[in-house]
Design a protein around this motif. Structure first.
Motif, PDB file in Angstrom:
ATOM      1  N   GLY A 206       0.787  -1.228   0.000  1.00  0.00           N
ATOM      2  CA  GLY A 206       0.000   0.000   0.000  1.00  0.00           C
ATOM      3  C   GLY A 206       0.818   1.277   0.000  1.00  0.00           C
ATOM      4  O   GLY A 206       0.323   2.327   0.400  1.00  0.00           O
ATOM      5  N   PHE A 207       2.067   1.206  -0.446  1.00  0.00           N
ATOM      6  CA  PHE A 207       2.896   2.405  -0.526  1.00  0.00           C
ATOM      7  C   PHE A 207       2.486   3.247  -1.732  1.00  0.00           C
ATOM      8  O   PHE A 207       1.839   2.773  -2.643  1.00  0.00           O
ATOM      9  CB  PHE A 207       4.374   2.038  -0.656  1.00  0.00           C
ATOM     10  N   GLU A 208       2.921   4.476  -1.713  1.00  0.00           N
ATOM     11  CA  GLU A 208       2.654   5.428  -2.789  1.00  0.00           C
ATOM     12  C   GLU A 208       3.863   5.470  -3.723  1.00  0.00           C
ATOM     13  O   GLU A 208       5.011   5.533  -3.266  1.00  0.00           O
ATOM     14  CB  GLU A 208       2.427   6.796  -2.152  1.00  0.00           C
ATOM     15  N   LEU A 209       3.620   5.433  -5.020  1.00  0.00           N
ATOM     16  CA  LEU A 209       4.692   5.574  -6.009  1.00  0.00           C
ATOM     17  C   LEU A 209       4.975   7.058  -6.171  1.00  0.00           C
ATOM     18  O   LEU A 209       4.145   7.815  -6.662  1.00  0.00           O
ATOM     19  CB  LEU A 209       4.283   4.954  -7.343  1.00  0.00           C
ATOM     20  N   MET A 210       6.154   7.485  -5.742  1.00  0.00           N
ATOM     21  CA  MET A 210       6.535   8.897  -5.787  1.00  0.00           C
ATOM     22  C   MET A 210       7.194   9.269  -7.109  1.00  0.00           C
ATOM     23  O   MET A 210       7.048  10.383  -7.589  1.00  0.00           O
ATOM     24  CB  MET A 210       7.503   9.212  -4.646  1.00  0.00           C
ATOM     25  N   ALA A 211       7.971   8.336  -7.685  1.00  0.00           N
ATOM     26  CA  ALA A 211       8.685   8.620  -8.935  1.00  0.00           C
ATOM     27  C   ALA A 211       9.010   7.312  -9.629  1.00  0.00           C
ATOM     28  O   ALA A 211       9.279   6.300  -8.978  1.00  0.00           O
ATOM     29  CB  ALA A 211       9.972   9.390  -8.658  1.00  0.00           C
ATOM     30  N   ASP A 212       8.979   7.358 -10.952  1.00  0.00           N
ATOM     31  CA  ASP A 212       9.449   6.248 -11.785  1.00  0.00           C
ATOM     32  C   ASP A 212       9.992   6.890 -13.056  1.00  0.00           C
ATOM     33  O   ASP A 212       9.254   7.123 -14.008  1.00  0.00           O
ATOM     34  CB  ASP A 212       8.333   5.261 -12.087  1.00  0.00           C
ATOM     35  N   GLU A 213      11.272   7.191 -13.024  1.00  0.00           N
ATOM     36  CA  GLU A 213      11.894   7.947 -14.114  1.00  0.00           C
ATOM     37  C   GLU A 213      12.962   7.106 -14.803  1.00  0.00           C
ATOM     38  O   GLU A 213      13.889   6.620 -14.141  1.00  0.00           O
ATOM     39  CB  GLU A 213      12.509   9.236 -13.565  1.00  0.00           C
ATOM     40  N   ASP A 214      12.832   6.969 -16.107  1.00  0.00           N
ATOM     41  CA  ASP A 214      13.823   6.238 -16.900  1.00  0.00           C
ATOM     42  C   ASP A 214      15.090   7.078 -16.990  1.00  0.00           C
ATOM     43  O   ASP A 214      15.052   8.244 -17.365  1.00  0.00           O
ATOM     44  CB  ASP A 214      13.262   5.971 -18.290  1.00  0.00           C
ATOM     45  N   GLN A 215      16.203   6.469 -16.634  1.00  0.00           N
ATOM     46  CA  GLN A 215      17.499   7.155 -16.710  1.00  0.00           C
ATOM     47  C   GLN A 215      18.435   6.436 -17.679  1.00  0.00           C
ATOM     48  O   GLN A 215      19.648   6.525 -17.557  1.00  0.00           O
ATOM     49  CB  GLN A 215      18.132   7.230 -15.320  1.00  0.00           C
ATOM     50  N   GLY A 216      17.850   5.724 -18.631  1.00  0.00           N
ATOM     51  CA  GLY A 216      18.653   4.998 -19.598  1.00  0.00           C
ATOM     52  C   GLY A 216      18.960   3.601 -19.102  1.00  0.00           C
ATOM     53  O   GLY A 216      18.150   2.703 -19.206  1.00  0.00           O
ATOM     54  N   ARG A 217      20.117   3.420 -18.507  1.00  0.00           N
ATOM     55  CA  ARG A 217      20.553   2.120 -18.018  1.00  0.00           C
ATOM     56  C   ARG A 217      19.816   1.680 -16.752  1.00  0.00           C
ATOM     57  O   ARG A 217      19.750   0.507 -16.424  1.00  0.00           O
ATOM     58  CB  ARG A 217      22.070   2.201 -17.778  1.00  0.00           C
ATOM     59  N   LYS A 218      19.256   2.641 -16.024  1.00  0.00           N
ATOM     60  CA  LYS A 218      18.518   2.329 -14.805  1.00  0.00           C
ATOM     61  C   LYS A 218      17.324   3.275 -14.675  1.00  0.00           C
ATOM     62  O   LYS A 218      17.141   4.160 -15.502  1.00  0.00           O
ATOM     63  CB  LYS A 218      19.427   2.413 -13.580  1.00  0.00           C
ATOM     64  N   ARG A 219      16.530   3.064 -13.638  1.00  0.00           N
ATOM     65  CA  ARG A 219      15.381   3.917 -13.355  1.00  0.00           C
ATOM     66  C   ARG A 219      15.499   4.469 -11.939  1.00  0.00           C
ATOM     67  O   ARG A 219      16.081   3.828 -11.069  1.00  0.00           O
ATOM     68  CB  ARG A 219      14.080   3.110 -13.462  1.00  0.00           C
ATOM     69  N   TRP A 220      14.941   5.653 -11.745  1.00  0.00           N
ATOM     70  CA  TRP A 220      14.792   6.212 -10.407  1.00  0.00           C
ATOM     71  C   TRP A 220      13.375   5.892  -9.967  1.00  0.00           C
ATOM     72  O   TRP A 220      12.408   6.490 -10.443  1.00  0.00           O
ATOM     73  CB  TRP A 220      15.020   7.721 -10.417  1.00  0.00           C
ATOM     74  N   VAL A 221      13.248   4.899  -9.104  1.00  0.00           N
ATOM     75  CA  VAL A 221      11.948   4.466  -8.605  1.00  0.00           C
ATOM     76  C   VAL A 221      11.916   4.725  -7.106  1.00  0.00           C
ATOM     77  O   VAL A 221      12.740   4.198  -6.356  1.00  0.00           O
ATOM     78  CB  VAL A 221      11.696   2.971  -8.902  1.00  0.00           C
ATOM     79  N   GLU A 222      10.970   5.554  -6.709  1.00  0.00           N
ATOM     80  CA  GLU A 222      10.873   5.953  -5.314  1.00  0.00           C
ATOM     81  C   GLU A 222       9.468   5.677  -4.805  1.00  0.00           C
ATOM     82  O   GLU A 222       8.479   6.077  -5.431  1.00  0.00           O
ATOM     83  CB  GLU A 222      11.202   7.449  -5.202  1.00  0.00           C
ATOM     84  N   VAL A 223       9.364   4.978  -3.677  1.00  0.00           N
ATOM     85  CA  VAL A 223       8.084   4.655  -3.054  1.00  0.00           C
ATOM     86  C   VAL A 223       8.116   5.120  -1.602  1.00  0.00           C
ATOM     87  O   VAL A 223       9.184   5.261  -1.007  1.00  0.00           O
ATOM     88  CB  VAL A 223       7.768   3.140  -3.134  1.00  0.00           C
ATOM     89  N   ARG A 224       6.925   5.362  -1.044  1.00  0.00           N
ATOM     90  CA  ARG A 224       6.856   5.831   0.335  1.00  0.00           C
ATOM     91  C   ARG A 224       5.556   5.354   0.972  1.00  0.00           C
ATOM     92  O   ARG A 224       4.494   5.385   0.325  1.00  0.00           O
ATOM     93  CB  ARG A 224       6.910   7.357   0.374  1.00  0.00           C
ATOM     94  N   PRO A 225       5.616   4.957   2.245  1.00  0.00           N
ATOM     95  CA  PRO A 225       4.363   4.640   2.939  1.00  0.00           C
ATOM     96  C   PRO A 225       3.438   5.861   2.919  1.00  0.00           C
ATOM     97  O   PRO A 225       3.907   7.001   2.982  1.00  0.00           O
ATOM     98  CB  PRO A 225       4.822   4.326   4.366  1.00  0.00           C
ATOM     99  N   PHE A 226       2.138   5.623   2.822  1.00  0.00           N
ATOM    100  CA  PHE A 226       1.188   6.729   2.734  1.00  0.00           C
ATOM    101  C   PHE A 226       1.216   7.633   3.954  1.00  0.00           C
ATOM    102  O   PHE A 226       0.886   8.800   3.859  1.00  0.00           O
ATOM    103  CB  PHE A 226      -0.234   6.209   2.498  1.00  0.00           C
TER     104      PHE A 226
END
Length: 126
Positions: free
Chosen positions: A25-45
């Motif tokens: 039940g966390f919130e998806l804060m960011a999902d950004e493609d950075q080419g070779r990897k992604r910046w994926v950030e989640v946080r409890p609500f």
């Protein structure tokens, strides 16, 4: 200064998002493609520091999945309603409680493992 985020090693970004945002039940804060990897950030609500999901690429990183706490509980998820959240997490795919809830001087607590082997305390402070 303040702690804003922690890195959490997972086998795959999409599996991490599916579990933490779907089952926990966390919130998806960011999902950004950075080419070779992604910046994926989640946080409890409820707030607090976020988790940057780090895809394990090397053999050493893959071996570290679920071992960042060296076998100890190292993540603490605080709730204002232990009964509600314990029931919700108990029903979630990939969450396994190691013990029944226990009452300690500091509050109600139970240790659980997430889908990737990370050990957590679910805690409602006294």
């Amino acid at each position: 200064m303040r702690l804003s985020a922690l890195s959490l090693i997972v086998p795959d970004y999409d599996a991490g998002i599916a579990f933490y945002c779907g089952q926990m039940g966390f919130e998806l804060m960011a999902d950004e493609d950075q080419g070779r990897k992604r910046w994926v950030e989640v946080r409890p609500f409820g707030g607090g520091p976020s988790f940057v999901l780090a895809r394990a690429d090397t053999p050493a990183q893959k071996a570290a999945i679920g071992q960042q706490g060296a076998g100890r509980v190292w993540l603490f998820l605080e709730t204002d309603d232990f009964t509600r959240d314990h029931a919700r997490l108990s029903a979630a795919d990939g969450v396994t409680f190691e013990e029944e809830p226990r009452h300690e001087p500091y509050g109600i607590v139970a240790v659980f493992n997430d889908a990737f082997g990370h050990r957590w305390d679910l805690i409602q402070r006294a």
